[in-house]
Structure formats: C-alpha cells, structure tokens
Write a protein that holds these residues in place. Structure first.
Motif, PDB file in Angstrom:
ATOM      1  N   ASP A 137       0.819  -1.206   0.000  1.00 36.18           N
ATOM      2  CA  ASP A 137       0.000   0.000   0.000  1.00 36.18           C
ATOM      3  C   ASP A 137       0.861   1.269   0.000  1.00 36.18           C
ATOM      4  OD1 ASP A 137      -2.545   0.891  -0.320  1.00 36.18           O
ATOM      5  OD2 ASP A 137      -2.993   1.073   1.808  1.00 36.18           O
ATOM      6  N   LEU A 216      -1.675  -2.296  -3.915  1.00 33.68           N
ATOM      7  CA  LEU A 216      -2.261  -1.019  -3.507  1.00 33.68           C
ATOM      8  C   LEU A 216      -3.722  -1.226  -3.128  1.00 33.68           C
ATOM      9  CD1 LEU A 216      -0.784   1.389  -6.231  1.00 33.68           C
ATOM     10  CD2 LEU A 216       0.097   0.913  -3.943  1.00 33.68           C
ATOM     11  N   ASN A 217      -4.041  -0.896  -1.889  1.00 34.46           N
ATOM     12  CA  ASN A 217      -5.416  -1.051  -1.389  1.00 34.46           C
ATOM     13  C   ASN A 217      -6.072   0.289  -1.060  1.00 34.46           C
ATOM     14  OD1 ASN A 217      -5.183  -3.943  -1.427  1.00 34.46           O
ATOM     15  ND2 ASN A 217      -3.990  -3.807   0.472  1.00 34.46           N
ATOM     16  N   ASP A 218      -5.283   1.231  -0.592  1.00 34.30           N
ATOM     17  CA  ASP A 218      -5.803   2.545  -0.228  1.00 34.30           C
ATOM     18  C   ASP A 218      -6.149   3.323  -1.490  1.00 34.30           C
ATOM     19  OD1 ASP A 218      -6.527   4.883   0.925  1.00 34.30           O
ATOM     20  OD2 ASP A 218      -4.620   5.280   1.928  1.00 34.30           O
TER      21      ASP A 218
END
Length: 274
Positions: A137, A216-218
């Motif tokens: 992230d 990437l999660n955010d």
C-alpha cells in the motif's frame, strides 16, 4: 536496376492507410463516446458522433474520485521507474560491453534468461518480499521491482559495443573516470536507443495494472489504470465516465511520444539494424 512498379507503391500506400484508419477507429470511438451521455451509449442508437455533446463524464471523473491524485501517483512512479531504468540499463550495458571479468558471459545469459520468465511466476515471491519490507500500500511497492530491465541491459550492450574502444581510451588518458565517461561520452552516443527504451518503459509503467492492483489497497495510493475498474459500477457501468477516464489516461503517453517521436523513430530504426 529494375524500377519499382508505381502500382505496387500505390497498393502498399492504400494498405497502410486502411490499417492506420482501422487502428484509429477504436480510439476515435472512445473519444467520441466520452462526450455522450450514458443513455445514448447504452441505447446504441443515433449517429457515431454525439448529437448533444456533454462533459458529464469528465465532471464525474474529477468529482467522484481523487483522479488528480491518481494521475500524480502514476506520473511519479512512471518517471522514477523510467529514469532509474535508463541509468541501470546504460550502466550495466556499458559494463558488459566494454569490461572483461570472470563469469561475464554466464551472468549476461542469466540476465537474458529472466526475459523468458512470466511475471505470474514471480508474482507471489515478489509480493512476499514486498510485504516483508513493509511496502504494501505504498508507491515504493510498484517502483522498486521495476528499476532494472533485462531487455534494456541487452539493448544498451548491443549499442555500446559499436562505440570505438580508442575513443574511450582517449577519454581515460585525458583523466575521465568511468562515471564521467559514461555520462559525457557513452550516453550522448546511445541517446536514440535511450529515447526508444524510455518511451517503452514509461508506457509499461504507466499502463501497469496487475501489480498495483495486488499491492495497492488505499484509494489515495491508486494509479490511473485502477481508475477504470473503480468507475465500473456493481450493476450498471457508466460507459461515458469510463471512456472519459480512458481518454485522460492516454493523454500523458501521447504527449511523451509526441515530444520524443524523432528520437523514438531513430532508435527503432537503429535497433532494427542491430
């Protein structure tokens, strides 16, 4: 010498024009659809061009999502990856082309062998290493694994091998160190190749979808390829919004190509002669 038939030239020209138009139609349809309403696109009726042009799709892109932030994330990561990849490719290519050391041939073969390994094979190990480093992230998670290109090393080596050794020896006699030799002499001579490699690297970094999707999660850390999925609703797809986002995503790549098109074409021409 036998002269070429003008009919053959005309046929080739017509074929190239038809091919170019066929390749441009999907992009033109994407641009035109971005100015239509979602209802017009879904209905499939009406003319190819919008009867009532609207910027609704573009407004939605900037209002419903941090699209400017995503563009900035993609620009930062793509530029860093491109610059460092060009540096590492030129440096490694110089070492393999103009220096002799034990195991050089084997090491170069191993570097080329990595080109035959699909990313899906090393995806899980790369993710585990990235997680151990605490980079999940974070933009560094998509930058660090892409700083070295085996294709770039191979391409740079092929070009640097053609540089006369006497030129480099003369620079060393004048007191130039290896780094200065690389920057002041080698880099200008391989600039067309670096331009072509830079455009390809920038395009791959800008359009990279699978790896950012994994690490990437955010929402604030996303890149622009993930925007196309973000704007696809669960039940209804807003095609005009998706097309507007796609148009905005392709603009930076087109600008980069237009700026470096002369060096890019020259680099491709010289690459084909190798």
């Amino acid at each position: 010498m036998q002269r070429k038939s003008p009919w053959l030239d005309s046929i080739v020209l017509v074929f190239l024009i038809v091919t170019a138009v066929a390749m441009m139609v999907p992009y033109l349809w994407m641009v035109v659809s971005s100015f239509k309403s979602n209802m017009d696109i879904m209905s499939g009726q009406g003319s190819f061009f919008p009867t009532h042009p609207t910027l609704e799709g573009y407004f939605t892109v900037f209002e419903d999502a941090p699209f400017v932030k995503w563009m900035w994330n993609s620009a930062i990561s793509a530029v860093i990856i491109t610059i460092i990849t060009l540096f590492t490719s030129a440096l490694a290519g110089y070492v393999f082309a103009k220096h002799q050391f034990k195991g050089k041939r084997i090491l170069f073969v191993l570097i080329l062998a990595t080109m035959m390994i699909p990313f899906q094979v090393i995806m899980i190990p790369t993710y585990l290493i990235t997680a151990r480093l605490g980079l999940i992230d974070h933009l560094a998670a998509i930058i660090l694994p892409n700083l070295v290109s085996s294709y770039g090393v191979f391409l740079a080596k092929q070009f640097i091998e053609d540089i006369p050794q006497d030129l480099l020896d003369a620079a060393r006699i004048d007191g130039a160190g290896e780094l200065r030799l690389m920057i002041r002499i080698i880099a200008p001579l391989i600039l067309p190749m670096l331009s072509a490699l830079g455009i390809f690297t920038f395009m791959n970094a800008w359009n990279n979808y699978l790896w950012p999707l994994i690490v990437l999660n955010d929402t604030d850390h996303m890149t622009v390829p993930l925007a196309l999925v973000y704007f696809n609703g669960t039940h209804v797809v807003n095609y005009n919004v998706v097309m507007s986002a796609a148009v905005l995503i392709t603009l930076p790549v087109m600008i980069v190509f237009l700026i470096f098109q002369k060096q890019f074409i020259k680099g491709l021409t010289m690459t084909g002669m190798k």
